[in-house]
Scaffold this motif. Structure first.
Motif, PDB file in Angstrom:
ATOM      1  N   PRO A   1       0.834  -1.212   0.000  1.00 21.47           N
ATOM      2  CA  PRO A   1       0.000   0.000   0.000  1.00 21.47           C
ATOM      3  C   PRO A   1       0.867   1.259   0.000  1.00 21.47           C
ATOM      4  N   ALA A   2       0.384   2.281  -0.680  1.00 21.41           N
ATOM      5  CA  ALA A   2       1.102   3.552  -0.726  1.00 21.41           C
ATOM      6  C   ALA A   2       0.892   4.333   0.567  1.00 21.41           C
ATOM      7  N   PHE A   3       1.846   5.211   0.877  1.00 24.16           N
ATOM      8  CA  PHE A   3       1.685   6.131   2.000  1.00 24.16           C
ATOM      9  C   PHE A   3       0.767   7.265   1.544  1.00 24.16           C
ATOM     10  N   ILE A   4      -0.292   7.513   2.304  1.00 17.55           N
ATOM     11  CA  ILE A   4      -1.296   8.501   1.903  1.00 17.55           C
ATOM     12  C   ILE A   4      -1.234   9.709   2.828  1.00 17.55           C
TER      13      ILE A   4
ATOM     14  N   ARG B   1      -2.297   0.677  -8.986  1.00 12.30           N
ATOM     15  CA  ARG B   1      -2.837   0.315  -7.680  1.00 12.30           C
ATOM     16  C   ARG B   1      -3.360   1.595  -7.048  1.00 12.30           C
ATOM     17  N   ILE B   2      -4.566   1.517  -6.486  1.00 10.98           N
ATOM     18  CA  ILE B   2      -5.152   2.680  -5.819  1.00 10.98           C
ATOM     19  C   ILE B   2      -5.423   2.291  -4.374  1.00 10.98           C
ATOM     20  N   ASP B   3      -4.889   3.079  -3.446  1.00  7.71           N
ATOM     21  CA  ASP B   3      -5.090   2.858  -2.015  1.00  7.71           C
ATOM     22  C   ASP B   3      -5.912   4.003  -1.430  1.00  7.71           C
ATOM     23  N   TYR B   4      -6.803   3.662  -0.493  1.00 11.69           N
ATOM     24  CA  TYR B   4      -7.736   4.631   0.082  1.00 11.69           C
ATOM     25  C   TYR B   4      -7.732   4.528   1.605  1.00 11.69           C
ATOM     26  N   LEU B   5      -7.666   5.657   2.269  1.00 14.36           N
ATOM     27  CA  LEU B   5      -7.920   5.698   3.701  1.00 14.36           C
ATOM     28  C   LEU B   5      -9.417   5.553   3.936  1.00 14.36           C
ATOM     29  N   PRO B   6      -9.854   5.240   5.159  1.00 14.84           N
ATOM     30  CA  PRO B   6     -11.292   5.291   5.450  1.00 14.84           C
ATOM     31  C   PRO B   6     -11.845   6.678   5.082  1.00 14.84           C
TER      32      PRO B   6
ATOM     33  N   GLY C   1      -7.388  11.638   0.512  1.00 15.42           N
ATOM     34  CA  GLY C   1      -7.306  10.345   1.183  1.00 15.42           C
ATOM     35  C   GLY C   1      -7.111   9.155   0.276  1.00 15.42           C
ATOM     36  N   SER C   2      -6.493   9.355  -0.890  1.00 14.35           N
ATOM     37  CA  SER C   2      -6.191   8.231  -1.778  1.00 14.35           C
ATOM     38  C   SER C   2      -4.914   8.521  -2.550  1.00 14.35           C
ATOM     39  N   VAL C   3      -4.258   7.442  -2.999  1.00 12.23           N
ATOM     40  CA  VAL C   3      -3.046   7.567  -3.812  1.00 12.23           C
ATOM     41  C   VAL C   3      -3.096   6.539  -4.933  1.00 12.23           C
TER      42      VAL C   3
END
Length: 218
Positions: A64-67, A95-100, A72-74
């Motif tokens: 996962p990427a650092f956001i 790849r897409i990573d999302y915080l809550p 709130g997404s990268v």
């Protein structure tokens, strides 16, 4: 009879020309040579003698990427820039990573259809057609959803845990236009009178949005 056959053949040939897909490759590989300085529809080919296995490899989607941003997404791309061997092959990944609560804001890919596979979490996703109809759905781990080429779309993590997806594209370099950033943070700037009339808001509101979307100064 011969005239009718010729006319039929001409119509079929014309239709096949209009509807044909990308041209077939003329070689096995065409690894991108980003330093060539040659402007083509894609990248010039690296000399085969200089090609290595590394040109076809990328490990950047493994974690996962650092956001640390306001949405709130990268998005971590795995396109021809990161993998030169993708040049002329017509595919790429992200790849897409999302915080809550994280959002991948409304955007388009002008050169590709996108398909996402949910690795973790749950997302609300959707796209809008040119008839202004929204197609949206909640998707979870293991689900797949498609965003047609060029249409505005988004993904939002409405869960309480981080989420992530792998996105596939039928382009080596699909391009991304974020709607808000395109309109309010372009260089040169879109005139205020265009934005105020388009969005039916005042100049103060336009300037406030521009200040929030302006690139952060280092």
């Amino acid at each position: 009879m011969a005239a009718k056959f010729f006319a039929y053949f001409a119509v079929v040939a014309a239709l096949s020309t209009v509807a044909k897909s990308d041209p077939d490759l003329l070689q096995d590989i065409c690894v991108a040579d980003a330093s060539a300085g040659v402007k083509v529809n894609g990248f010039a080919c690296k000399n085969d003698a200089a090609v290595t296995e590394a040109d076809f490899f990328f490990s950047g989607l493994a974690k996962p990427a650092f956001i640390n941003n306001s949405v709130g997404s990268v998005v971590t791309g795995a396109n021809v820039v990161q993998i030169p061997g993708l040049n002329t092959l017509g595919v790429s990944l992200s790849r897409i990573d999302y915080l809550p609560g994280g959002l991948n804001p409304p955007h388009t890919h002008p050169r590709a259809t996108e398909i996402v596979f949910v690795l973790e979490g749950e997302l609300d996703v959707g796209f809008i057609t040119t008839a202004n109809k929204l197609y949206s759905k909640s998707i979870k781990k293991g689900d797949v959803f498609v965003f047609p080429k060029g249409l505005v779309h988004f993904q939002k993590n409405n869960g309480h845990e981080p989420a992530s997806v792998i996105a596939g594209f039928n382009s080596q370099f699909p391009g991304t236009q974020s709607i808000a950033a395109t309109l309010f943070a372009s260089t040169p700037a879109v005139p205020d009178n265009v934005l105020t009339k388009a969005f039916q808001i005042g100049t103060k509101e336009v300037n406030k949005i521009k200040s929030r979307l302006a690139p952060k100064k280092s």
